[in-house]
Design an enzyme around this catalytic site. Sequence first.
Site, PDB file in Angstrom:
ATOM      1  N   LEU A   1       0.835  -1.210   0.000  1.00 54.59           N
ATOM      2  CA  LEU A   1       0.000   0.000   0.000  1.00 54.59           C
ATOM      3  C   LEU A   1       0.869   1.260   0.000  1.00 54.59           C
ATOM      4  N   THR A   2       1.692   1.369  -1.026  1.00 49.30           N
ATOM      5  CA  THR A   2       2.423   2.621  -1.244  1.00 49.30           C
ATOM      6  C   THR A   2       1.401   3.656  -1.712  1.00 49.30           C
TER       7      THR A   2
ATOM      8  N   ASN B   1       1.482  -0.307 -22.867  1.00 48.99           N
ATOM      9  CA  ASN B   1       0.769   0.627 -21.965  1.00 48.99           C
ATOM     10  C   ASN B   1      -0.674   0.200 -21.733  1.00 48.99           C
TER      11      ASN B   1
ATOM     12  N   LEU C   1      -0.607   9.186 -17.972  1.00 48.98           N
ATOM     13  CA  LEU C   1      -1.178  10.091 -18.972  1.00 48.98           C
ATOM     14  C   LEU C   1      -2.716  10.111 -19.016  1.00 48.98           C
TER      15      LEU C   1
ATOM     16  N   ASP D   1       5.708  -5.863   2.634  1.00 50.55           N
ATOM     17  CA  ASP D   1       6.668  -5.316   1.666  1.00 50.55           C
ATOM     18  C   ASP D   1       7.392  -6.497   1.013  1.00 50.55           C
ATOM     19  N   ILE D   2       7.414  -6.547  -0.309  1.00 51.73           N
ATOM     20  CA  ILE D   2       8.093  -7.671  -0.976  1.00 51.73           C
ATOM     21  C   ILE D   2       9.596  -7.700  -0.655  1.00 51.73           C
TER      22      ILE D   2
ATOM     23  N   TYR E   1      13.425   3.306 -14.346  1.00 52.97           N
ATOM     24  CA  TYR E   1      12.307   2.348 -14.212  1.00 52.97           C
ATOM     25  C   TYR E   1      12.548   1.122 -15.098  1.00 52.97           C
TER      26      TYR E   1
ATOM     27  N   LYS F   1      13.268  -2.851 -14.167  1.00 49.75           N
ATOM     28  CA  LYS F   1      12.420  -3.965 -14.619  1.00 49.75           C
ATOM     29  C   LYS F   1      13.260  -4.980 -15.415  1.00 49.75           C
TER      30      LYS F   1
ATOM     31  N   ARG G   1       2.800   5.356 -28.180  1.00 52.15           N
ATOM     32  CA  ARG G   1       2.605   4.242 -27.267  1.00 52.15           C
ATOM     33  C   ARG G   1       1.542   3.307 -27.850  1.00 52.15           C
TER      34      ARG G   1
ATOM     35  N   GLY H   1      15.357  11.346 -21.455  1.00 45.75           N
ATOM     36  CA  GLY H   1      15.485   9.973 -21.985  1.00 45.75           C
ATOM     37  C   GLY H   1      14.183   9.418 -22.542  1.00 45.75           C
TER      38      GLY H   1
ATOM     39  N   THR I   1       7.448  -5.376 -18.592  1.00 43.31           N
ATOM     40  CA  THR I   1       6.964  -4.285 -19.457  1.00 43.31           C
ATOM     41  C   THR I   1       7.684  -4.279 -20.805  1.00 43.31           C
ATOM     42  N   ASP I   2       7.055  -3.671 -21.795  1.00 44.49           N
ATOM     43  CA  ASP I   2       7.734  -3.542 -23.093  1.00 44.49           C
ATOM     44  C   ASP I   2       8.897  -2.547 -23.025  1.00 44.49           C
ATOM     45  N   GLU I   3       8.933  -1.721 -21.951  1.00 48.65           N
ATOM     46  CA  GLU I   3       9.990  -0.684 -21.874  1.00 48.65           C
ATOM     47  C   GLU I   3      11.385  -1.281 -21.749  1.00 48.65           C
TER      48      GLU I   3
HETATM   49  P1  NAD Z   1       0.818   0.527  -9.858  1.00 48.98           P
HETATM   50  O1  NAD Z   1       1.880   1.505  -9.533  1.00 48.98           O
HETATM   51  O2  NAD Z   1      -0.564   1.001 -10.132  1.00 48.98           O
HETATM   52  O3  NAD Z   1       0.717  -0.547  -8.674  1.00 48.98           O
HETATM   53  C1  NAD Z   1       1.823  -1.104  -8.051  1.00 48.98           C
HETATM   54  C2  NAD Z   1       1.365  -1.785  -6.765  1.00 48.98           C
HETATM   55  O4  NAD Z   1       2.530  -2.371  -6.150  1.00 48.98           O
HETATM   56  C3  NAD Z   1       0.748  -0.822  -5.744  1.00 48.98           C
HETATM   57  O5  NAD Z   1      -0.435  -1.382  -5.221  1.00 48.98           O
HETATM   58  C4  NAD Z   1       1.822  -0.710  -4.674  1.00 48.98           C
HETATM   59  O6  NAD Z   1       1.301  -0.470  -3.373  1.00 48.98           O
HETATM   60  C5  NAD Z   1       2.496  -2.069  -4.765  1.00 48.98           C
HETATM   61  N1  NAD Z   1       3.868  -2.049  -4.253  1.00 48.98           N
HETATM   62  C6  NAD Z   1       4.858  -1.161  -4.571  1.00 48.98           C
HETATM   63  N2  NAD Z   1       5.972  -1.440  -3.875  1.00 48.98           N
HETATM   64  C7  NAD Z   1       5.698  -2.542  -3.129  1.00 48.98           C
HETATM   65  C8  NAD Z   1       6.454  -3.318  -2.218  1.00 48.98           C
HETATM   66  N3  NAD Z   1       7.718  -3.002  -1.920  1.00 48.98           N
HETATM   67  N4  NAD Z   1       5.880  -4.389  -1.633  1.00 48.98           N
HETATM   68  C9  NAD Z   1       4.580  -4.704  -1.917  1.00 48.98           C
HETATM   69  N5  NAD Z   1       3.815  -3.996  -2.745  1.00 48.98           N
HETATM   70  C10 NAD Z   1       4.363  -2.933  -3.360  1.00 48.98           C
HETATM   71  O7  NAD Z   1       1.390  -0.316 -11.067  1.00 48.98           O
HETATM   72  P2  NAD Z   1       0.636  -0.940 -12.334  1.00 48.98           P
HETATM   73  O8  NAD Z   1       0.563   0.070 -13.394  1.00 48.98           O
HETATM   74  O9  NAD Z   1      -0.588  -1.650 -11.901  1.00 48.98           O
HETATM   75  O10 NAD Z   1       1.749  -2.010 -12.791  1.00 48.98           O
HETATM   76  C11 NAD Z   1       1.765  -3.314 -12.229  1.00 48.98           C
HETATM   77  C12 NAD Z   1       2.896  -4.093 -12.850  1.00 48.98           C
HETATM   78  O11 NAD Z   1       2.722  -4.176 -14.258  1.00 48.98           O
HETATM   79  C13 NAD Z   1       4.259  -3.466 -12.630  1.00 48.98           C
HETATM   80  O12 NAD Z   1       5.182  -4.513 -12.407  1.00 48.98           O
HETATM   81  C14 NAD Z   1       4.557  -2.755 -13.936  1.00 48.98           C
HETATM   82  O13 NAD Z   1       5.956  -2.697 -14.161  1.00 48.98           O
HETATM   83  C15 NAD Z   1       3.869  -3.675 -14.917  1.00 48.98           C
HETATM   84  N6  NAD Z   1       3.392  -3.041 -16.163  1.00 48.98           N
HETATM   85  C16 NAD Z   1       2.601  -1.913 -16.104  1.00 48.98           C
HETATM   86  C17 NAD Z   1       2.088  -1.382 -17.289  1.00 48.98           C
HETATM   87  C18 NAD Z   1       1.194  -0.162 -17.275  1.00 48.98           C
HETATM   88  O14 NAD Z   1       0.866   0.353 -18.348  1.00 48.98           O
HETATM   89  N7  NAD Z   1       0.727   0.326 -16.142  1.00 48.98           N
HETATM   90  C19 NAD Z   1       2.400  -1.983 -18.518  1.00 48.98           C
HETATM   91  C20 NAD Z   1       3.240  -3.115 -18.534  1.00 48.98           C
HETATM   92  C21 NAD Z   1       3.716  -3.633 -17.350  1.00 48.98           C
HETATM   93  O1  DAU Z   2       4.861   0.606 -21.852  1.00 54.49           O
HETATM   94  C1  DAU Z   2       4.506   0.100 -20.605  1.00 54.49           C
HETATM   95  C2  DAU Z   2       4.705   1.162 -19.558  1.00 54.49           C
HETATM   96  O2  DAU Z   2       3.695   2.143 -19.750  1.00 54.49           O
HETATM   97  C3  DAU Z   2       4.653   0.622 -18.130  1.00 54.49           C
HETATM   98  O3  DAU Z   2       5.712  -0.278 -17.933  1.00 54.49           O
HETATM   99  C4  DAU Z   2       4.723   1.761 -17.111  1.00 54.49           C
HETATM  100  O4  DAU Z   2       4.570   1.235 -15.796  1.00 54.49           O
HETATM  101  C5  DAU Z   2       3.625   2.732 -17.408  1.00 54.49           C
HETATM  102  O5  DAU Z   2       3.704   3.831 -16.519  1.00 54.49           O
HETATM  103  C6  DAU Z   2       3.679   3.219 -18.854  1.00 54.49           C
HETATM  104  O6  DAU Z   2       4.859   4.049 -19.061  1.00 54.49           O
HETATM  105  P1  DAU Z   2       4.800   5.400 -19.930  1.00 54.49           P
HETATM  106  O7  DAU Z   2       5.917   6.257 -19.505  1.00 54.49           O
HETATM  107  O8  DAU Z   2       4.670   5.095 -21.374  1.00 54.49           O
HETATM  108  O9  DAU Z   2       3.381   5.958 -19.401  1.00 54.49           O
HETATM  109  P2  DAU Z   2       2.898   7.434 -18.986  1.00 54.49           P
HETATM  110  O10 DAU Z   2       1.418   7.358 -18.793  1.00 54.49           O
HETATM  111  O11 DAU Z   2       3.718   8.002 -17.899  1.00 54.49           O
HETATM  112  O12 DAU Z   2       3.191   8.297 -20.299  1.00 54.49           O
HETATM  113  C7  DAU Z   2       2.621   7.947 -21.547  1.00 54.49           C
HETATM  114  C8  DAU Z   2       3.157   8.927 -22.585  1.00 54.49           C
HETATM  115  O13 DAU Z   2       2.641  10.235 -22.318  1.00 54.49           O
HETATM  116  C9  DAU Z   2       4.671   9.069 -22.557  1.00 54.49           C
HETATM  117  O14 DAU Z   2       5.147   9.240 -23.878  1.00 54.49           O
HETATM  118  C10 DAU Z   2       4.900  10.341 -21.748  1.00 54.49           C
HETATM  119  C11 DAU Z   2       3.682  11.184 -22.085  1.00 54.49           C
HETATM  120  N1  DAU Z   2       3.213  12.079 -20.986  1.00 54.49           N
HETATM  121  C12 DAU Z   2       2.989  11.540 -19.775  1.00 54.49           C
HETATM  122  C13 DAU Z   2       2.572  12.318 -18.717  1.00 54.49           C
HETATM  123  C14 DAU Z   2       2.330  11.726 -17.353  1.00 54.49           C
HETATM  124  C15 DAU Z   2       3.001  13.444 -21.246  1.00 54.49           C
HETATM  125  O15 DAU Z   2       3.179  13.921 -22.362  1.00 54.49           O
HETATM  126  N2  DAU Z   2       2.585  14.207 -20.201  1.00 54.49           N
HETATM  127  C16 DAU Z   2       2.357  13.720 -18.940  1.00 54.49           C
HETATM  128  O16 DAU Z   2       1.981  14.505 -18.035  1.00 54.49           O
END
Ligand code: NAD
Ligand code: DAU
Length: 350
Positions: A37-38, A187, A198, A61-62, A158, A162, A222, A291, A132-134
């Site tokens: 619960l961060t 994404n 975003l 905490d993991i 980040y 990963k 994206r 970056g 993630t694809d990143e």
């Molecule tokens: P999020 O940030 O919404 O959620 C992360 C969760 O992990 C939160 O509930 C947080 O409390 C918990 N957490 C963080 N640190 C922790 C710790 N030390 N111990 C236990 N719990 C902890 O993230 P999300 O967007 O749901 O992403 C989930 C996973 O999917 C991540 O591994 C991310 O890299 C991956 N992912 C996300 C996206 C995306 O677009 N959001 C895309 C591809 C992969």
């Molecule tokens: O591709 C998978 C990834 O997608 C996940 O692994 C990450 O956890 C997730 O956060 C997401 O990363 P991005 O950096 O692509 O997502 P974000 O929503 O932060 O940004 C999407 C795009 O929008 C990126 O090109 C940056 C741009 N952006 C983002 C924000 C927050 C803006 O232009 N303005 C903004 O305020």
Amino acid sequence: MKKNILITGGAGFIGSHVVRLFVNKYPDYNIINLDKLTYAGNLENLKDIEDKPNYKFIKADICDFDTILKIFQEENLDGVIHLAAESHVDRSIKDPFTFAQTNVLGTLSLLQAAKETWKDNYDNKMFYHISTDEVYGELEFDGSLFTETTSYDPHSPYSASKAASDHFVRAFHDTYGLPIIITNCSNNYGPYQFPEKLIPLFINNIVNKKPLPVYGKGENVRDWLYVVDHARAIDIIYHKGRVAETYNIGGFNEWKNIDLIKVMIKTVDKILGNKEGESLNLIQFVTDRAGHDLRYAIDSTKLKNELGWEPSLQFEEGIELTVRWYLENQEWMKNITSGEYEKYYESMYK
Ligand code: NAD
Ligand code: DAU
């Protein structure tokens, strides 16, 4: 067959959708949601299933290896679906240590606990790591796609964290025989996403007539996937995926940020009954993200051909559902955007 499955990060965005899907679809499974619960974890995301008999929440905490090992041993776990992570690129640029700690050492702690607990019999066990694809870096505007064999080339703290965690997961398979699967997804968007990302950030800002900070020229691309489709893919892969394989998950749905932002503006203005294009003047081009990866695009053909998964929603449908969800759940949004988060957000643009 009964199973005890640990889902880490289940109070976050994607994790909450995975927990909901597994709890509802598999009444015979015990689903244990472990989350620290961060700022990103929110039990409000799981209100609809929190009283189900096959669901349990553990706050932990993991990175706390002793606690994690105890949980593995006491809960007689068959599998782990590991989503807990620090997930926001902009935060990783400000505070890389937390990302190395949680994403690398936290994953290592889970791997070690799984190995210690299961090492005498890996039958029917599974360590499923969500990546993630990143990790693949960035693509040019040349139509190429990330495949499962694309070399790793992370650019942000980040994605570097990963990538490191993915390497540890593979090393535990190759060295100790731990049964693992890794998936790399593009994404996600949809309900319950923290409004630093975003799509929810911009929907909320349009509603509140706040500026929309577009990084650079808004030309980065994206590949967007509706979060429930990601959860469906995780379900299929957890049950039918081949051990030690990697599967890419994506939407075949590439959008240039600025075009996506215009679709969001159009959708929100339409639903709120605003004049068409009224919110376009909220767009502000701001300094680019350091970056900033140019383009991500996933080839998920392997997943389609092997396991029959495909995205179920067209983007126009998904974005409309998403906008409506945020408009109907403004209390949820207010609860997390007040207080500490508001201060953080203001500080980002000073
Ligand atoms: P999020 O940030 O919404 O959620 C992360 C969760 O992990 C939160 O509930 C947080 O409390 C918990 N957490 C963080 N640190 C922790 C710790 N030390 N111990 C236990 N719990 C902890 O993230 P999300 O967007 O749901 O992403 C989930 C996973 O999917 C991540 O591994 C991310 O890299 C991956 N992912 C996300 C996206 C995306 O677009 N959001 C895309 C591809 C992969
Ligand atoms: O591709 C998978 C990834 O997608 C996940 O692994 C990450 O956890 C997730 O956060 C997401 O990363 P991005 O950096 O692509 O997502 P974000 O929503 O932060 O940004 C999407 C795009 O929008 C990126 O090109 C940056 C741009 N952006 C983002 C924000 C927050 C803006 O232009 N303005 C903004 O305020």
